[in-house]
Design an enzyme around this catalytic site. Structure first.
Site, mmCIF file in Angstrom:
data_model
loop_
_atom_site.group_PDB
_atom_site.id
_atom_site.type_symbol
_atom_site.label_atom_id
_atom_site.label_comp_id
_atom_site.label_asym_id
_atom_site.label_seq_id
_atom_site.Cartn_x
_atom_site.Cartn_y
_atom_site.Cartn_z
ATOM 1 N N GLY A 1 1.549 -23.495 61.270
ATOM 2 C CA GLY A 1 0.189 -23.000 61.416
ATOM 3 C C GLY A 1 0.094 -21.970 62.527
ATOM 4 O O GLY A 1 1.012 -21.174 62.759
ATOM 5 N N SER A 2 -1.003 -22.008 63.254
ATOM 6 C CA SER A 2 -1.311 -20.930 64.196
ATOM 7 C C SER A 2 -0.369 -20.845 65.388
ATOM 8 O O SER A 2 -0.374 -19.824 66.091
ATOM 9 C CB SER A 2 -2.757 -21.071 64.679
ATOM 10 O OG SER A 2 -3.649 -20.879 63.594
ATOM 11 N N THR A 3 0.413 -21.885 65.668
ATOM 12 C CA THR A 3 1.375 -21.748 66.774
ATOM 13 C C THR A 3 2.386 -20.644 66.471
ATOM 14 O O THR A 3 2.954 -20.045 67.384
ATOM 15 C CB THR A 3 2.112 -23.072 67.041
ATOM 16 O OG1 THR A 3 2.800 -23.491 65.856
ATOM 17 C CG2 THR A 3 1.139 -24.161 67.474
ATOM 18 N N LYS B 1 1.697 -17.804 65.331
ATOM 19 C CA LYS B 1 1.109 -16.496 65.656
ATOM 20 C C LYS B 1 1.695 -15.919 66.941
ATOM 21 O O LYS B 1 1.737 -14.703 67.121
ATOM 22 C CB LYS B 1 -0.407 -16.622 65.780
ATOM 23 C CG LYS B 1 -1.100 -16.940 64.464
ATOM 24 C CD LYS B 1 -2.580 -17.237 64.660
ATOM 25 C CE LYS B 1 -3.226 -17.624 63.323
ATOM 26 N NZ LYS B 1 -4.625 -18.071 63.477
ATOM 27 N N SER C 1 -7.569 -17.464 67.635
ATOM 28 C CA SER C 1 -6.692 -17.870 66.538
ATOM 29 C C SER C 1 -7.114 -17.265 65.206
ATOM 30 O O SER C 1 -7.284 -17.967 64.207
ATOM 31 C CB SER C 1 -6.646 -19.400 66.431
ATOM 32 O OG SER C 1 -5.488 -19.812 65.715
#
Length: 539
Positions: free
Chosen positions: A258-260, A262, A314
């Site tokens: 997921g967003s980690t 990014k 995010s």
């Protein structure tokens, strides 16, 4: 005749201990004895009271042995009855009880050296350690991976015995001493491991999650200070473990980051000179790319964010707008250099995760990998990404074993882990400053704040694949570091399919906050005393 009366028995080597980094014992072996007899000779036993024979044979021997062994007389009698030349009367007996049994003149009765593996801290690091079964087989974790070193080399005792199985005092005796196993010293901090397990288990219970994984790393050395999987089990009683609780989920189970993820996309774009922390990004209500429509977690109109704001809030769309400035092959190169789809290097069974070769990316995957979908990682891989950012862009391969101590007492340190410069120190420093805003007032992880310390990190909330082409819940995570301007510790928290709330900033960040607060105090890491610079999130 010589061969007929010669008996050879193995002399077991003492299995080495497993300790934490400070020498606290996590696994050890206690001395035990097995009591055996030749059933065909037990009938010669004469039980005497005050010098008078009161009973003989199996029943007499059973009556005397039962009192010493604290076992039911009938059970002992059954073990003594039969025609087997080798039969167990009792196993795993303490040495003092075995000595008392040997003082009874039961024909052919002897005690064989045995041992039992114990884990003084119960479930602490159980999924990392593995266990040794009652028959001496090692299962999983450190116990299995380092079994050859731990178990040592058995010796052998050869002696002559008489018809009743007892040793002939003047007979020939040859003895080869066993070589005890080595002690394996881990990088784990036992107390920190315990604290993390308690906090994470409480949150798994509170949120109704199916499992939780946690990692604490020293980014400068790659040392793993805690590796947590919950629910767990007690390796002293592995037979009572609940289903699917004995494996090392922090290494074996994978999830979409997921967003980690990014953080990798943004770091790559900055390293390639495409963007800066203040680059202006116009984020529309939705974005059409690769045949799919990309949305942010919350519905919004057109918003104007900086690169820092994209991370802090995010934004999936903002990340794509930044990341699409890179060729797909360049982004893939950064993903692999940060350790995704690569072995972590800790030397234990693990999943390498899933990241298709760039040539096989479909139209949508070209974009979804930028914000952490369409690929998977294990918890240690995810933590290692942020350890690289914390260590000025140098990825030091994680390690779990500090070294071994052989039977002579000599310590052999483990080889230094390999390292590689993934991004420049300046980009890593800028990333840390940007990630501090994730924990700021307008970020997604205010609950990760620690009074007096600068904290940087990233939330993740990803759909959980069901293995059938769909999804069945969420994976919530937070990975952060402190002190942000001089990172000493990196902590990753992952919750698998929480039910009561599922956002990384609300269910994983509080676990990070509690464990990091404990770790900073336990390791006596003071605040740096500096304040983060103001970085605009919007324009």
């Amino acid at each position: 005749a010589s061969q007929a009366r010669t008996k050879a028995i193995k002399l077991p080597a003492h299995r080495g201990d497993v300790t934490d980094a400070s020498g606290a014992v996590l696994a050890t072996t206690v001395e035990r004895r097995d009591i055996v007899v030749d059933q065909t000779l037990v009938g010669q036993y004469k039980r005497k009271v005050n010098g008078h024979v009161v009973s003989s044979g199996v029943q007499g021997a059973a009556a005397d042995l039962a009192g010493v062994l604290h076992l039911p007389q009938q059970q002992v009698a059954q073990a003594l009855t039969g025609t087997r030349r080798f039969a167990y009367v009792a196993r795993d007996v303490p040495p003092d009880v075995a000595r008392a049994a040997r003082q009874l003149p039961v024909p052919s009765l002897r005690t064989d050296q045995s041992s039992r593996r114990t884990y003084p801290n119960g479930p602490v690091a159980a999924n990392l350690l593995g266990f040794v079964s009652a028959d001496g087989r090692s299962w999983g974790g450190i116990e299995e991976r380092y079994d050859t070193l731990l178990k040592g080399t058995p010796g052998e005792l050869t002696y002559e015995q008489g018809l009743d199985g007892t040793e002939i005092p003047t007979g020939v005796v040859n003895e080869r001493d066993p070589v005890d196993g080595s002690t394996v010293r881990l990088t784990i901090d036992r107390d920190l491991q315990w604290e993390f397990q308690q906090v994470l288990q409480d949150q798994v219970t509170a949120t109704g999650a199916q499992a939780g994984y946690g990692v604490v790393m020293d980014p400068r050395t790659g040392q793993v200070l805690a590796l947590v999987t919950v629910p767990t089990y007690d390796p002293n009683n592995p037979g009572k473990a609940a289903p699917n609780t004995t494996g090392n989920g922090a290494l074996l189970n994978v999830f979409e980051p997921g967003s980690t993820a990014k953080a990798i996309t943004v770091a790559a774009a900055m390293e390639e000179g495409k963007v800066t922390p203040s680059t202006k990004v116009t984020v529309p209500p939705s974005l059409r790319r690769g045949g799919t429509t990309i949305h942010d977690a919350e519905t919004h109109g057109t918003i104007r964010l900086t690169t820092t704001g994209v991370l802090a809030q995010s934004s999936n769309e903002g990340t794509v707008l930044l990341g699409e400035q890179l060729p797909a092959s360049t982004l893939y190169g950064y993903l692999t250099r940060f350790g995704l789809a690569q072995p972590t290097g800790v030397g234990l069974p693990e999943s390498r995760g899933i990241l298709a070769p760039v040539q096989k990316w479909n139209d949508s995957q070209r974009y979804t990998v930028m914000y952490g979908q369409g690929l998977s990682v294990n918890a240690l891989q995810a933590a290692s990404v942020f350890a690289t950012l914390a260590n000025d862009g140098v990825r030091v391969a994680p390690r779990l074993v500090a070294g071994t101590t052989d039977h002579t007492g000599a310590f052999h340190p483990a080889p230094a882990p390999p390292s590689a410069q993934v991004i420049s120190p300046e980009v890593a420093r800028q990333m840390r400053l940007m990630l501090e805003n994730v924990v700021g007032e307008n970020g997604t992880a205010e609950l990760a704040k620690i009074p007096g310390y600068r904290v940087a990190g990233k939330t993740g909330t990803a759909d959980h694949p069901d293995g059938k082409g769909g999804y069945d819940g969420y994976t919530a995570s937070f990975i952060g570091m402190a002190p942000a301007d001089h990172p000493r510790l990196v902590i990753a928290v992952v919750l698998d399919r929480p039910v009561k709330d599922h956002f990384g900033g609300t269910v994983a960040a509080p676990v990070f906050q509690q464990v990091m607060t404990y770790a900073l105090a336990e390791r006596k890491i003071p605040p740096t005393g500096t304040k983060p610079p103001v970085m605009p999130l919007k324009w």
